[in-house]
Design a protein around this motif. Structure first.
Motif, PDB file in Angstrom:
ATOM      1  N   ARG A   7       0.811  -1.220   0.000  1.00 31.54           N
ATOM      2  CA  ARG A   7       0.000   0.000   0.000  1.00 31.54           C
ATOM      3  C   ARG A   7       0.845   1.272   0.000  1.00 31.54           C
ATOM      4  O   ARG A   7       0.477   2.272  -0.608  1.00 31.54           O
ATOM      5  CB  ARG A   7      -0.942  -0.049   1.214  1.00 31.54           C
ATOM      6  N   THR A   8       1.990   1.246   0.703  1.00 35.13           N
ATOM      7  CA  THR A   8       2.829   2.444   0.781  1.00 35.13           C
ATOM      8  C   THR A   8       4.052   2.377  -0.136  1.00 35.13           C
ATOM      9  O   THR A   8       4.908   3.259  -0.091  1.00 35.13           O
ATOM     10  CB  THR A   8       3.305   2.683   2.225  1.00 35.13           C
ATOM     11  N   GLY A   9       4.150   1.326  -0.953  1.00 29.47           N
ATOM     12  CA  GLY A   9       5.292   1.188  -1.846  1.00 29.47           C
ATOM     13  C   GLY A   9       6.347   0.227  -1.355  1.00 29.47           C
ATOM     14  O   GLY A   9       7.315  -0.058  -2.063  1.00 29.47           O
ATOM     15  N   HIS A  10       6.192  -0.280  -0.129  1.00 30.91           N
ATOM     16  CA  HIS A  10       6.978  -1.395   0.389  1.00 30.91           C
ATOM     17  C   HIS A  10       6.002  -2.511   0.738  1.00 30.91           C
ATOM     18  O   HIS A  10       4.813  -2.278   0.931  1.00 30.91           O
ATOM     19  CB  HIS A  10       7.773  -0.994   1.639  1.00 30.91           C
ATOM     20  N   TRP A  11       6.532  -3.727   0.889  1.00 26.39           N
ATOM     21  CA  TRP A  11       5.635  -4.805   1.296  1.00 26.39           C
ATOM     22  C   TRP A  11       4.935  -4.461   2.597  1.00 26.39           C
ATOM     23  O   TRP A  11       3.736  -4.693   2.761  1.00 26.39           O
ATOM     24  CB  TRP A  11       6.415  -6.117   1.440  1.00 26.39           C
ATOM     25  N   PHE A  12       5.730  -3.899   3.533  1.00 25.13           N
ATOM     26  CA  PHE A  12       5.207  -3.536   4.849  1.00 25.13           C
ATOM     27  C   PHE A  12       5.688  -2.129   5.173  1.00 25.13           C
ATOM     28  O   PHE A  12       6.853  -1.794   4.924  1.00 25.13           O
ATOM     29  CB  PHE A  12       5.683  -4.534   5.909  1.00 25.13           C
ATOM     30  N   ALA A  13       4.819  -1.317   5.760  1.00 23.07           N
ATOM     31  CA  ALA A  13       5.157   0.094   5.963  1.00 23.07           C
ATOM     32  C   ALA A  13       6.317   0.274   6.933  1.00 23.07           C
ATOM     33  O   ALA A  13       7.068   1.249   6.834  1.00 23.07           O
ATOM     34  CB  ALA A  13       3.927   0.855   6.451  1.00 23.07           C
ATOM     35  N   HIS A  14       6.480  -0.651   7.896  1.00 26.42           N
ATOM     36  CA  HIS A  14       7.583  -0.476   8.848  1.00 26.42           C
ATOM     37  C   HIS A  14       8.945  -0.614   8.170  1.00 26.42           C
ATOM     38  O   HIS A  14       9.964  -0.191   8.727  1.00 26.42           O
ATOM     39  CB  HIS A  14       7.466  -1.474  10.018  1.00 26.42           C
ATOM     40  N   GLN A  15       8.958  -1.159   6.950  1.00 26.26           N
ATOM     41  CA  GLN A  15      10.223  -1.284   6.235  1.00 26.26           C
ATOM     42  C   GLN A  15      10.753   0.071   5.777  1.00 26.26           C
ATOM     43  O   GLN A  15      11.942   0.186   5.475  1.00 26.26           O
ATOM     44  CB  GLN A  15      10.042  -2.240   5.059  1.00 26.26           C
TER      45      GLN A  15
ATOM     46  N   VAL B  71       3.363   1.481  -7.343  1.00 25.83           N
ATOM     47  CA  VAL B  71       2.697   2.207  -6.260  1.00 25.83           C
ATOM     48  C   VAL B  71       3.484   3.462  -5.895  1.00 25.83           C
ATOM     49  O   VAL B  71       2.891   4.540  -5.691  1.00 25.83           O
ATOM     50  CB  VAL B  71       2.532   1.288  -5.034  1.00 25.83           C
ATOM     51  N   ARG B  72       4.790   3.353  -5.818  1.00 26.85           N
ATOM     52  CA  ARG B  72       5.591   4.540  -5.481  1.00 26.85           C
ATOM     53  C   ARG B  72       5.459   5.605  -6.560  1.00 26.85           C
ATOM     54  O   ARG B  72       5.284   6.797  -6.269  1.00 26.85           O
ATOM     55  CB  ARG B  72       7.057   4.135  -5.292  1.00 26.85           C
TER      56      ARG B  72
ATOM     57  N   LEU C 270       3.029   5.983  -8.960  1.00 28.99           N
ATOM     58  CA  LEU C 270       1.674   6.533  -9.090  1.00 28.99           C
ATOM     59  C   LEU C 270       1.265   7.297  -7.834  1.00 28.99           C
ATOM     60  O   LEU C 270       0.521   8.276  -7.908  1.00 28.99           O
ATOM     61  CB  LEU C 270       0.686   5.420  -9.386  1.00 28.99           C
ATOM     62  N   GLY C 271       1.762   6.860  -6.675  1.00 27.81           N
ATOM     63  CA  GLY C 271       1.486   7.601  -5.451  1.00 27.81           C
ATOM     64  C   GLY C 271       2.077   8.994  -5.491  1.00 27.81           C
ATOM     65  O   GLY C 271       1.438   9.971  -5.076  1.00 27.81           O
ATOM     66  N   ASP C 272       3.309   9.087  -5.986  1.00 29.25           N
ATOM     67  CA  ASP C 272       3.934  10.407  -6.123  1.00 29.25           C
ATOM     68  C   ASP C 272       3.167  11.266  -7.135  1.00 29.25           C
ATOM     69  O   ASP C 272       2.976  12.472  -6.921  1.00 29.25           O
ATOM     70  CB  ASP C 272       5.384  10.261  -6.571  1.00 29.25           C
ATOM     71  N   ARG C 273       2.734  10.663  -8.225  1.00 27.77           N
ATOM     72  CA  ARG C 273       1.987  11.404  -9.239  1.00 27.77           C
ATOM     73  C   ARG C 273       0.688  11.959  -8.648  1.00 27.77           C
ATOM     74  O   ARG C 273       0.321  13.120  -8.884  1.00 27.77           O
ATOM     75  CB  ARG C 273       1.682  10.474 -10.420  1.00 27.77           C
ATOM     76  N   LEU C 274       0.005  11.124  -7.880  1.00 27.77           N
ATOM     77  CA  LEU C 274      -1.238  11.542  -7.254  1.00 27.77           C
ATOM     78  C   LEU C 274      -0.990  12.665  -6.253  1.00 27.77           C
ATOM     79  O   LEU C 274      -1.694  13.694  -6.267  1.00 27.77           O
ATOM     80  CB  LEU C 274      -1.880  10.338  -6.563  1.00 27.77           C
ATOM     81  N   ALA C 275       0.002  12.484  -5.387  1.00 30.40           N
ATOM     82  CA  ALA C 275       0.269  13.490  -4.360  1.00 30.40           C
ATOM     83  C   ALA C 275       0.733  14.809  -4.964  1.00 30.40           C
ATOM     84  O   ALA C 275       0.301  15.888  -4.538  1.00 30.40           O
ATOM     85  CB  ALA C 275       1.313  12.960  -3.384  1.00 30.40           C
ATOM     86  N   GLU C 276       1.612  14.728  -5.951  1.00 31.27           N
ATOM     87  CA  GLU C 276       2.102  15.960  -6.580  1.00 31.27           C
ATOM     88  C   GLU C 276       0.993  16.693  -7.309  1.00 31.27           C
ATOM     89  O   GLU C 276       0.930  17.935  -7.288  1.00 31.27           O
ATOM     90  CB  GLU C 276       3.251  15.625  -7.534  1.00 31.27           C
TER      91      GLU C 276
ATOM     92  N   LEU D 197      -4.009  -1.123  -6.280  1.00 26.58           N
ATOM     93  CA  LEU D 197      -2.599  -0.926  -6.612  1.00 26.58           C
ATOM     94  C   LEU D 197      -2.351  -0.971  -8.114  1.00 26.58           C
ATOM     95  O   LEU D 197      -1.263  -0.594  -8.569  1.00 26.58           O
ATOM     96  CB  LEU D 197      -1.749  -1.991  -5.912  1.00 26.58           C
ATOM     97  N   VAL D 198      -3.338  -1.412  -8.876  1.00 31.96           N
ATOM     98  CA  VAL D 198      -3.196  -1.522 -10.332  1.00 31.96           C
ATOM     99  C   VAL D 198      -3.718  -0.294 -11.053  1.00 31.96           C
ATOM    100  O   VAL D 198      -3.802  -0.290 -12.287  1.00 31.96           O
ATOM    101  CB  VAL D 198      -3.916  -2.777 -10.858  1.00 31.96           C
TER     102      VAL D 198
END
Length: 414
Positions: free
Chosen positions: A248-256, A325-326, A328-334, A391-392
């Motif tokens: 969801r955040t661009g890593h398998w797990f956010a704590h990573q 995800v990383r 497209l997430g940046d594209r969305l946020a920007e 995510l797709v």
């Protein structure tokens, strides 16, 4: 990425729903169900990719994905195939017997985590957190510890155990008192956490980003500090990744993102891609705290849900969705950050888990206006809109929402 055609979508089994129409189904829902959800604003009958259709035939771009659940969107061939084949082979075994998909899934999760551990499979996020809490209680009784620490505005579920850890007075207080001594600290305040966690603290429960509070990320260094505080005092660090994990955040797990390892990790939502599943993972000694008979679940480790989760994990890896995800997430946020509008304060979050932060309590109106414009979003807080698309999602779909957002905001402002 291939998509199934509408004629192949399982939602077409709902032809009678289309005939009934949204108004009739809404009335029947209100008459048949307890009122805890109110009356939802749409009747959905089928989905394809990142789109869903309601009972009146209207199409929407799904930017909430069932609250960060539908990782692969709707009707993804890999998920449909895995569920169909497993349902035909063996739909249920209970915990009295072993089934292969549950073993494969537990091994797969541990492989992605890259840390030795043990897995308990459940049906939902709140059940995963119940398992984590019971591990913490066993740790407390073995070590003579007396209390637990969680964050203000955190959300861990609605069963009484999970609710005792949930720092939202509006949903918590009416069901108290609770059997456990849970002390709440401001989220992201490492000094407050250090003061609260002593040698009498059994466990600290935190979300790597607070989802229901409005997709609120921690300040840099907060989770490194939390790990150090727990190491120094012997408290377990329990991370609730019900919403934030599985890419969801661009890593398998956010704590990573923070390079730490918790003692206990909880998962659900996006893991099953739409099928109900939860997981509690214990690392080191935390993975062996349960003895035979200490915990259980009739449906936990269900082979159909486990097969679905394996399909989700395999597709994310095979299709390179973490990098997607990383990007497209940046594209969305920007795109959101570039807008100049009196209702818009900013954007926060990571990957494809974002909040549009508003200048006032306009979220419910914006959610309604977005739905009228063909987009499903979530008013997670009065001043915040949650976005958690599949995510797709494609560049074109992100850009379609960004192009429509100014008019949505202006409709509400006007």
């Amino acid at each position: 990425m291939s998509q199934v055609s509408p004629s192949a979508t399982p939602g077409h089994a709902g032809g009678d729903l289309l005939d009934a129409g949204a108004a009739s189904l809404t009335e029947r829902f209100e008459a048949a169900f307890m009122p805890n959800y109110g009356v939802p604003p749409a009747v959905l009958v089928r989905g394809e990719g990142c789109h869903v259709w309601d009972a009146d035939g209207r199409r929407y771009l799904d930017l909430i994905a069932g609250i960060a659940v539908s990782s692969l969107g709707h009707g993804h061939p890999a998920l449909v195939r895995a569920v169909s084949e497993q349902a035909a082979a063996l739909a249920h075994s209970s915990n009295l017997f072993i089934n292969e998909p549950e073993v494969l899934l537990a091994e797969r999760l541990l492989g992605l985590l890259k840390v030795p551990g043990r897995v308990f499979l459940a049906n939902s996020g709140t059940e995963a957190n119940e398992a984590a809490l019971k591990l913490a209680v066993k740790h407390a009784r073995a070590t003579g510890r007396k209390y637990y620490v969680a964050a203000e505005n955190g959300f861990h579920g609605r069963t009484l155990g999970a609710l005792s850890l949930t720092g939202k007075a509006a949903i918590r207080d009416q069901f108290g008192p609770f059997p456990l001594d849970v002390r709440f600290v401001p989220y992201g305040d490492a000094d407050a956490l250090k003061q609260a966690v002593t040698g009498d603290c059994a466990a600290v429960f935190l979300e790597p980003t607070q989802g229901e509070a409005g997709v609120v990320p921690p300040p840099d260094g907060y989770f490194t500090a939390a790990r150090q505080i727990c190491d120094a005092t012997g408290a377990l660090l329990v991370l609730d990744e019900i919403q934030s994990a599985i890419g969801r955040t661009g890593h398998w797990f956010a704590h990573q993102h923070d390079g730490i390892v918790p003692d206990v990790l909880t998962l659900a939502k996006g893991l099953g891609g739409g099928l109900p599943i939860g997981a509690c993972v214990g690392f080191g000694q935390a993975g062996t705290l349960f003895a035979k008979g200490d915990h259980g679940s009739t449906f936990g480790g269900n082979p159909v849900s486990a097969a679905a989760a394996l399909a989700v994990l395999g597709t994310i890896e095979r299709d390179g969705l973490l990098a997607h995800v990383r990007e497209l997430g940046d594209r969305l946020a920007e795109g959101i950050a570039s807008l100049d509008h009196p209702l818009l304060s900013g954007v926060r979050g990571r990957g494809l888990w974002r909040a549009i932060v508003l200048t006032g309590d306009h979220a419910a109106q914006i959610q309604a206006a977005a739905q009228r414009a063909g987009f499903l979003v979530n008013a997670v807080q009065p001043d915040a809109i949650r976005l958690a698309p599949p995510l797709v999602i494609t560049e074109e779909q992100v850009d379609a929402f960004l192009g429509a957002l100014p008019a949505i905001l202006s409709e509400v402002a006007g």
